[in-house]
Design an enzyme around this catalytic site. Sequence first.
Site, PDB file in Angstrom:
ATOM      1  N   ARG A 175      49.294 -30.653 -68.614  1.00 33.52           N
ATOM      2  CA  ARG A 175      48.893 -31.261 -69.939  1.00 33.52           C
ATOM      3  C   ARG A 175      47.658 -31.781 -70.037  1.00 33.52           C
ATOM      4  O   ARG A 175      47.297 -32.006 -71.200  1.00 33.52           O
ATOM      5  CB  ARG A 175      50.142 -32.460 -69.674  1.00 33.52           C
ATOM      6  CG  ARG A 175      51.562 -31.746 -69.918  1.00 33.52           C
ATOM      7  CD  ARG A 175      52.432 -32.823 -69.617  1.00 33.52           C
ATOM      8  NE  ARG A 175      53.847 -32.394 -70.162  1.00 33.52           N
ATOM      9  CZ  ARG A 175      55.008 -32.938 -69.709  1.00 33.52           C
ATOM     10  NH1 ARG A 175      55.134 -34.141 -69.168  1.00 33.52           N
ATOM     11  NH2 ARG A 175      56.141 -32.561 -70.168  1.00 33.52           N
ATOM     12  N   LYS A 195      74.478 -23.457 -70.950  1.00 31.60           N
ATOM     13  CA  LYS A 195      75.140 -23.851 -71.523  1.00 31.60           C
ATOM     14  C   LYS A 195      75.146 -23.777 -72.868  1.00 31.60           C
ATOM     15  O   LYS A 195      74.055 -23.793 -73.540  1.00 31.60           O
ATOM     16  CB  LYS A 195      75.602 -25.261 -71.363  1.00 31.60           C
ATOM     17  CG  LYS A 195      76.247 -25.429 -69.984  1.00 31.60           C
ATOM     18  CD  LYS A 195      76.841 -26.916 -69.686  1.00 31.60           C
ATOM     19  CE  LYS A 195      77.475 -27.115 -68.378  1.00 31.60           C
ATOM     20  NZ  LYS A 195      77.770 -28.497 -68.398  1.00 31.60           N
ATOM     21  N   GLY A 209      61.268 -25.778 -70.546  1.00 33.45           N
ATOM     22  CA  GLY A 209      60.996 -25.914 -69.024  1.00 33.45           C
ATOM     23  C   GLY A 209      61.106 -24.949 -68.188  1.00 33.45           C
ATOM     24  O   GLY A 209      60.482 -24.216 -67.561  1.00 33.45           O
ATOM     25  N   GLY A 212      61.466 -30.853 -75.028  1.00 33.39           N
ATOM     26  CA  GLY A 212      62.329 -31.532 -76.200  1.00 33.39           C
ATOM     27  C   GLY A 212      61.828 -31.072 -77.550  1.00 33.39           C
ATOM     28  O   GLY A 212      62.775 -30.677 -78.332  1.00 33.39           O
TER      29      GLY A 212
END
Length: 400
Positions: free
Chosen positions: A39, A200, A358, A381
Amino acid sequence: MPKFKTLDDLPANLTGEIALVRVDLNLPMKDGSATDVTRVEAVKPTILELAGRGAKVLLLAHFGRPGGQRSSTLSTSMVIGDVGRVIGEEIMFIPEIAGPVVEQSIGILRSGDIGLLDNTRFWPGEEANDPDLAKAIAAHGTLYVNDAFSAAHRAHATTEGLAHLLPAYAGRSMEAELKALDAALGTPEQPVAAVVGGAKVSTKLAVLENLVGKVQHLIIGGGMANTFLAARGVNVGRSLCEHDLAPTVTAIMDEAERAGCTVHLPYDVVVAREFAANPASLRVCNVHEVAEDEMILDVGPTAVEALADVLKTCRTLVWNGPMGAFETEPFDAATVALARTAAALTLEGSLISVAGGGDTVAALAHAGAAEDFTYISTAGGAFLEWMEGRILPGVAALEA
């Protein structure tokens, strides 16, 4: 693509300017040092360009989740050494984000110097997007630069509020991210394929619902594929599967058919009775031959070969999530093979490939394919919310 100002819209000489720069320095730490400085490397070009053009640069960043309370272990002073090492410049630590201490520090800084303000989330008004806090911070700057796409899905004082109070610009990392994402789903070259994997379906329902109307090929992998297979009446044995989502998955497949989007599911799979590295019970079979005591742990080689052929017909690829349980060999085979196909097509110039999330970053790095993709987003996100088609407040605030 939305129009936004970049550093190119600033004067060449920024002497006398004070740039408030929102960056992501939420680094993983161990024993007081960062274990991954990706980052910092991402925002380095923006920081050095502004400083090199003569601005005083004040970095705004959060670190962890202090919940509006000061904590010595969550101060950005914890990362200042790593940031300075990567940037290659000495950085002044400023233990506030507004007020007299910040004003005094600005007076000490020289043209081209860099300061790091403390954790913006120490102040409750940050996450509440308190206009008074935003005004107090803005009082110290003459321009605002957002170079933290990973925090753009949060409407916080330093990610959204400041953009309405000062001339606002996208930093180099933000600029590259927005251009890559526009090329992937905004105004992409068609046909477009999307690889969506992971454990999922429930965590990616909005992603799937958005993609079926935007891509021509939707490739489902990971545990998600088991749920899709089960919805089609396939017995998936002891595989990870959300059986209760069968009606939802069926609706997604029906919508895909109406939209002209082909949903690709595996027809051969890698199974085992236990989830372990190279188990004795490992075998490859047709999806209709999975035994009651077996688990599907990867996509089979024949299906992967067919999926590779699909990618060869496409011009754009968006990838989020692994094809199987890639952390454990040999259930990484499908992810590795398909990632390397995408990388090779990208290298030869026939495919624009954009990936994020990720697990995705780790999986593509494991495959040795990450460096050859057109763009890899580490935003997490924010990347998922973009794939869901949602408006990101930090991006919308930059629109000219």
